[in-house]
Write a protein that holds these residues in place. Sequence first.
Motif, mmCIF file in Angstrom:
data_model
loop_
_atom_site.group_PDB
_atom_site.id
_atom_site.type_symbol
_atom_site.label_atom_id
_atom_site.label_comp_id
_atom_site.label_asym_id
_atom_site.label_seq_id
_atom_site.Cartn_x
_atom_site.Cartn_y
_atom_site.Cartn_z
ATOM 1 N N ARG A 231 0.689 -1.137 0.136
ATOM 2 C CA ARG A 231 -0.298 0.192 -0.059
ATOM 3 C C ARG A 231 0.634 1.125 0.076
ATOM 4 N N ALA A 232 2.077 1.456 0.810
ATOM 5 C CA ALA A 232 2.716 2.336 0.653
ATOM 6 C C ALA A 232 3.523 2.772 -0.735
ATOM 7 N N ILE A 233 3.728 1.251 -1.411
ATOM 8 C CA ILE A 233 4.310 1.924 -2.610
ATOM 9 C C ILE A 233 3.304 2.364 -3.303
ATOM 10 N N LEU A 251 -1.127 -15.918 2.144
ATOM 11 C CA LEU A 251 -1.028 -15.052 2.035
ATOM 12 C C LEU A 251 -0.858 -14.244 0.588
ATOM 13 N N SER A 252 -0.073 -15.747 -0.482
ATOM 14 C CA SER A 252 0.808 -15.081 -1.025
ATOM 15 C C SER A 252 -1.278 -14.857 -2.866
ATOM 16 N N LEU A 258 -4.025 -7.719 -4.497
ATOM 17 C CA LEU A 258 -4.080 -6.571 -3.597
ATOM 18 C C LEU A 258 -3.320 -5.715 -4.778
ATOM 19 N N SER A 259 -1.828 -6.015 -4.533
ATOM 20 C CA SER A 259 -1.560 -5.610 -6.003
ATOM 21 C C SER A 259 -1.944 -4.800 -7.439
ATOM 22 N N VAL A 268 5.667 -5.194 -7.942
ATOM 23 C CA VAL A 268 5.364 -6.130 -7.024
ATOM 24 C C VAL A 268 6.155 -7.899 -7.564
ATOM 25 N N TYR A 269 6.702 -8.143 -6.880
ATOM 26 C CA TYR A 269 7.475 -9.679 -7.029
ATOM 27 C C TYR A 269 7.174 -10.814 -6.453
ATOM 28 N N LEU A 270 6.971 -11.636 -6.218
ATOM 29 C CA LEU A 270 6.156 -12.160 -4.910
ATOM 30 C C LEU A 270 7.073 -13.732 -5.537
#
Length: 385
Positions: A231-233, A251-252, A258-259, A268-270
């Motif tokens: 959320r910050a980014i 939560l993956s 969300l991203s 965002v890289y998981l």
Amino acid sequence: MNEKKKALVVTTVASTIDQFCMNDISILLDNYDVQVAANFTTGNNTSKERINEFKNELINKNIVINEVQFDRNPLSKSNLIAYKKLKSLIQQNKFDLIHCHTPIAAMLTRLAAIELRKKGIKVIYTAHGFHFHNGAPLINWLLYYPVEKWLARYTDTLITINKEDYERAKRKFNARKVEYIPGVGIDLEKINLVKVDKDLKRSELGLPKDAFIVLSVGELNKNKNHEVVIRAIAKLNNPDIYYVICGKGQLSKYLANLSKELGIENQVYLLGFRKDITEICKSSDLFVFPSYREGLGIAALEAMSCGLPIITSNVHGIVDYSTDGKTGYICKPTDVDCFSKHIKSLYNDLDKRSEMALNNIEVVKIFEIKGVKNIISNIYKSLDT
């Protein structure tokens, strides 16, 4: 020839032994035949491949593996079965020393060993961060505090890894001894030997060479609080800032969705479970550690040793090393604006990042593995006196 003494190391899941207990075991092997007990099948925060590799590593060290189906849920019926199996294991083997870790395993171990302690068996419990701490939810205090306080009387040595837990345990708990050690130890020599081509590593991960990489390492669960960083980014609206998360967990999908909802899915890289964390640290620009609770936080300490500034939450063991304006910046775990502001400020200030990097390389030295192993070794020796 005297028969070698026996030691048992118990954790709820096997990945805890792999990540946090092998230094202890290496010391025990000098004087004990060592067995381990844990859930090797479910609940681990590493890959099945890594667990199988770890099993082989234990076997090669002549360490006996005991599969005990502990469940992280304290109310799970499987823990009753695990308790009975553990008690039988302890009675049959006549261990001289039991070293337990993690709340569920430590609770069941100390209950199972009550009678045998009267016959001289020694029980050590390393608390890797009490669930109750300053600012913790009331439910944590209601559930965990009374149990830990009561079980302390069945503990020969209670080891804590942060100063808040140490002071509370000394004042409130009736363990025979309460000790403080600065974590499980960071192998600075090993980390310093890792060399990485930053551009090549970023290319391997699919990241732009000129991106600003914000890194977090930890299980994808509510406590690790990766959501606040996403959320910050998103608030920054800067396509040059990427967020890389190493870890697996329940939560993956939520974090990926969300991203996408926030329009930064391409930033965002998981990465899931990784074996190359040090290389990824040395290819990043900033480490963010926003947990709601941390006994200490080995991931942040390793990032600091790689020369990364850190932005952390202001809770529990993290405050033992995270100093606002020196090592990085500190925020409340829920304060999206705070994380966003400080990510932006460090993105814009290379000199400040460099200054904090040098500070962190110095700060982390007190958590170095050699000193930690000396303390643990002395604790084991003290049980023989």
